[in-house]
Design a protein around this motif. Structure first.
Motif, mmCIF file in Angstrom:
data_model
loop_
_atom_site.group_PDB
_atom_site.id
_atom_site.type_symbol
_atom_site.label_atom_id
_atom_site.label_comp_id
_atom_site.label_asym_id
_atom_site.label_seq_id
_atom_site.Cartn_x
_atom_site.Cartn_y
_atom_site.Cartn_z
ATOM 1 N N ASP A 87 0.851 -1.186 0.000
ATOM 2 C CA ASP A 87 0.000 0.000 0.000
ATOM 3 C C ASP A 87 0.890 1.241 0.000
ATOM 4 N N ARG A 88 0.902 1.949 -1.103
ATOM 5 C CA ARG A 88 1.718 3.163 -1.217
ATOM 6 C C ARG A 88 0.870 4.433 -1.095
ATOM 7 N N THR A 89 -0.341 4.290 -0.618
ATOM 8 C CA THR A 89 -1.217 5.445 -0.456
ATOM 9 C C THR A 89 -0.630 6.406 0.567
ATOM 10 N N LEU A 90 -0.610 7.669 0.228
ATOM 11 C CA LEU A 90 -0.154 8.704 1.153
ATOM 12 C C LEU A 90 -1.388 9.264 1.846
ATOM 13 N N ARG A 91 -1.481 9.059 3.143
ATOM 14 C CA ARG A 91 -2.688 9.458 3.887
ATOM 15 C C ARG A 91 -2.683 10.963 4.122
ATOM 16 N N THR A 92 -3.443 11.673 3.309
ATOM 17 C CA THR A 92 -3.500 13.135 3.391
ATOM 18 C C THR A 92 -4.906 13.663 3.650
ATOM 19 N N GLU A 93 -5.878 12.766 3.776
ATOM 20 C CA GLU A 93 -7.261 13.211 3.966
ATOM 21 C C GLU A 93 -7.569 13.377 5.451
ATOM 22 N N PRO A 94 -8.331 14.431 5.800
ATOM 23 C CA PRO A 94 -8.698 14.635 7.210
ATOM 24 C C PRO A 94 -9.635 13.531 7.688
ATOM 25 N N HIS A 95 -9.684 13.338 8.987
ATOM 26 C CA HIS A 95 -10.583 12.335 9.562
ATOM 27 C C HIS A 95 -11.293 12.954 10.758
ATOM 28 N N GLY A 96 -12.610 12.902 10.724
ATOM 29 C CA GLY A 96 -13.390 13.565 11.773
ATOM 30 C C GLY A 96 -13.166 15.064 11.703
ATOM 31 N N ASN A 97 -12.850 15.674 12.836
ATOM 32 C CA ASN A 97 -12.576 17.111 12.852
ATOM 33 C C ASN A 97 -11.078 17.388 12.937
ATOM 34 N N GLN A 98 -10.264 16.408 12.569
ATOM 35 C CA GLN A 98 -8.820 16.561 12.645
ATOM 36 C C GLN A 98 -8.179 16.432 11.272
ATOM 37 N N PRO A 99 -7.126 17.195 11.051
ATOM 38 C CA PRO A 99 -6.413 17.057 9.775
ATOM 39 C C PRO A 99 -5.517 15.835 9.776
ATOM 40 N N ALA A 100 -5.145 15.403 8.602
ATOM 41 C CA ALA A 100 -4.088 14.393 8.493
ATOM 42 C C ALA A 100 -2.771 15.075 8.850
ATOM 43 N N LEU B 268 13.808 -1.701 5.559
ATOM 44 C CA LEU B 268 12.873 -1.116 6.521
ATOM 45 C C LEU B 268 11.541 -1.845 6.596
ATOM 46 N N GLY B 269 11.203 -2.536 5.537
ATOM 47 C CA GLY B 269 9.894 -3.168 5.509
ATOM 48 C C GLY B 269 8.774 -2.182 5.297
ATOM 49 N N VAL B 270 9.089 -1.005 4.777
ATOM 50 C CA VAL B 270 8.075 0.008 4.452
ATOM 51 C C VAL B 270 8.282 0.442 3.003
ATOM 52 N N PRO B 271 7.222 0.891 2.341
ATOM 53 C CA PRO B 271 7.329 1.201 0.921
ATOM 54 C C PRO B 271 7.898 2.583 0.622
ATOM 55 N N VAL B 272 8.524 2.690 -0.533
ATOM 56 C CA VAL B 272 8.848 4.010 -1.085
ATOM 57 C C VAL B 272 7.542 4.600 -1.597
ATOM 58 N N LYS B 273 7.172 5.757 -1.073
ATOM 59 C CA LYS B 273 5.900 6.370 -1.465
ATOM 60 C C LYS B 273 6.079 7.582 -2.379
ATOM 61 N N LEU B 274 7.257 8.223 -2.288
ATOM 62 C CA LEU B 274 7.495 9.419 -3.095
ATOM 63 C C LEU B 274 8.910 9.361 -3.668
ATOM 64 N N VAL B 275 9.078 9.872 -4.881
ATOM 65 C CA VAL B 275 10.406 9.965 -5.483
ATOM 66 C C VAL B 275 10.597 11.365 -6.058
ATOM 67 N N GLY B 276 11.813 11.892 -5.840
ATOM 68 C CA GLY B 276 12.169 13.193 -6.397
ATOM 69 C C GLY B 276 12.977 13.006 -7.658
ATOM 70 N N LEU B 277 12.539 13.664 -8.727
ATOM 71 C CA LEU B 277 13.162 13.434 -10.036
ATOM 72 C C LEU B 277 13.621 14.732 -10.693
ATOM 73 N N GLY B 278 14.085 15.671 -9.885
ATOM 74 C CA GLY B 278 14.567 16.927 -10.444
ATOM 75 C C GLY B 278 14.434 18.051 -9.452
ATOM 76 N N GLU B 279 14.855 19.247 -9.877
ATOM 77 C CA GLU B 279 14.855 20.417 -9.005
ATOM 78 C C GLU B 279 13.636 21.301 -9.207
ATOM 79 N N GLY B 280 12.792 20.986 -10.175
ATOM 80 C CA GLY B 280 11.599 21.789 -10.416
ATOM 81 C C GLY B 280 10.591 21.647 -9.286
#
Length: 378
Positions: free
Chosen positions: A166-179, A347-359
């Motif tokens: 699961d490489r989903t990046l949890r960015t959605e709020p839950h209840g009345n709290q932000p991620a 680590l047993g955890v997934p790579v979720k983001l990769v940087g591919l430049g300076e832009g």
């Protein structure tokens, strides 16, 4: 009689002189008539008045607010950046394909394949496993054409990358709290820049972001984060240099809850993994945040060019905080794409983001299939 005439003359002269001075004084007290005006109401000045008129005063103008940018959404980012990834990783794919396409694959050839994988930072154990699996498949296939070889290698690389993770990046709020996303890592990996780019990814997906500048040991880090935030309209919570980082993190989450923000990203100071006190402080930052909200993601930023040294850093961070994902930066600047396999295995955890430049939009969610396609080429 003569004296009488002389006296009268003196009196007359005195009266005339008094009248002259009286009239002169009244003339000085009069207000000069207003200057003539043109038909449009603009004052018309004489030449002498133009020559002596005061120059206009420049009124300072407040700097314009930076224009808010709308970044592209996260979907398809890695596909759009595939050409950039191919330039750095294609040599690995070509070498492997050429070796596997030989008419005869003896022990020496298999050792060369293993060496190629190790050189690409796959790691000794994963490289040996890949070679063993490939040898078995080659025996089963018998004859091998280029299409079969490519499909076989792609299947093996995808298996090592873990397509089911699961490489989903949890960015959605839950209840009345932000991620809440806590970003950690050592100095020089591009951690603060990753926070800013991640904010752009989230805003591009239609969510609101608040940034917490908890790297209070380096004033430039807060300024850098402020610049990233202003470009996408994200508020930044910061305090004076030297402030307790945990207090900044706590205040950022508090304001994120009060403002009903979708995601709070907390940048932390770049810590040397050998400094026990600083690592303990990082654990404190996480505990303080959890007093009012859960930490949804702990993203460890690693520099892909550091290779196996990055794995040693990763181990220590994983012991202090529960790392949930890896952001691998500068992947376009190295041919050692095998580090993705190695760090996940370590680590047993997934790579979720990769940087591919300076832009600003060169950070992308990691897609194993697009990554392997970039390595193998067309």
């Amino acid at each position: 009689m003569e004296y009488l005439i002389l006296a009268i003359a003196i009196v007359v002269l005195a009266v005339v002189a008094a009248g002259f001075f009286l009239l002169r004084g009244r003339g000085r007290g009069r207000t000069a008539p207003p200057p003539e005006t043109s038909a449009g109401g603009t004052a018309v000045l004489d030449d002498d008045e133009v020559a002596t008129a005061a120059p206009p005063v420049d009124v300072p103008v407040a700097p314009a607010a930076p224009e808010i940018e709308l970044p592209p959404p996260s979907a398809g980012r890695l596909v759009r950046l595939r050409a950039r990834l191919s330039r750095s990783q294609n040599a690995l794919g070509k070498s492997l394909l050429a070796l596997l396409s030989r008419d005869a694959l003896d022990d020496e050839a298999w050792e060369e394949i293993e060496d190629t994988l190790v050189t690409a930072d796959v790691g000794v154990v994963p490289a040996r496993q890949i070679v063993d699996d490939l040898r078995t498949k080659v025996k089963v296939l018998g004859s091998r054409d280029p299409v079969q070889v490519r499909a076989m290698l792609k299947e093996e690389l995808l298996g090592q990358l873990g397509v089911d993770w699961d490489r989903t990046l949890r960015t959605e709020p839950h209840g009345n709290q932000p991620a809440v996303i806590l970003v950690v890592g050592v100095n020089g990996t591009g951690k603060t820049t990753t926070c800013g780019k991640l904010a752009r990814v989230i805003v591009g997906d239609g969510r609101t972001v608040l940034l917490g500048a908890a790297d209070t040991f380096r004033a430039a880090a807060a300024d850098q984060l402020q610049t990233w935030g202003s470009r996408v309209g994200a508020e930044v919570v910061r305090k004076a240099e030297g402030t307790d980082p945990a207090s900044v993190a706590f205040e950022a989450v508090k304001q994120g809850i009060a403002g009903a923000v979708d995601t709070v990203i907390v940048d932390t100071a770049g810590r040397l993994h050998t400094k026990t006190g600083l690592m303990d402080e990082l654990g404190k930052v996480k505990r303080v945040i959890e007093k009012q909200a859960q930490v949804d993601e702990v993203i460890l930023v690693l520099d892909a060019t550091t290779g196996q040294n990055g794995l040693r850093q990763a181990r220590v961070f994983a012991e202090v905080v529960n790392v949930t994902g890896i952001a691998l930066t500068k992947l376009d600047g190295t041919a050692k794409g095998g580090i993705v396999i190695a760090v996940q295995r370590e680590l047993g955890v997934p790579v979720k983001l990769v940087g591919l430049g300076e832009g600003p939009d060169d950070l992308a969610p990691f897609d194993p299939d697009a990554f392997v396609e970039a390595i193998l080429g067309d």
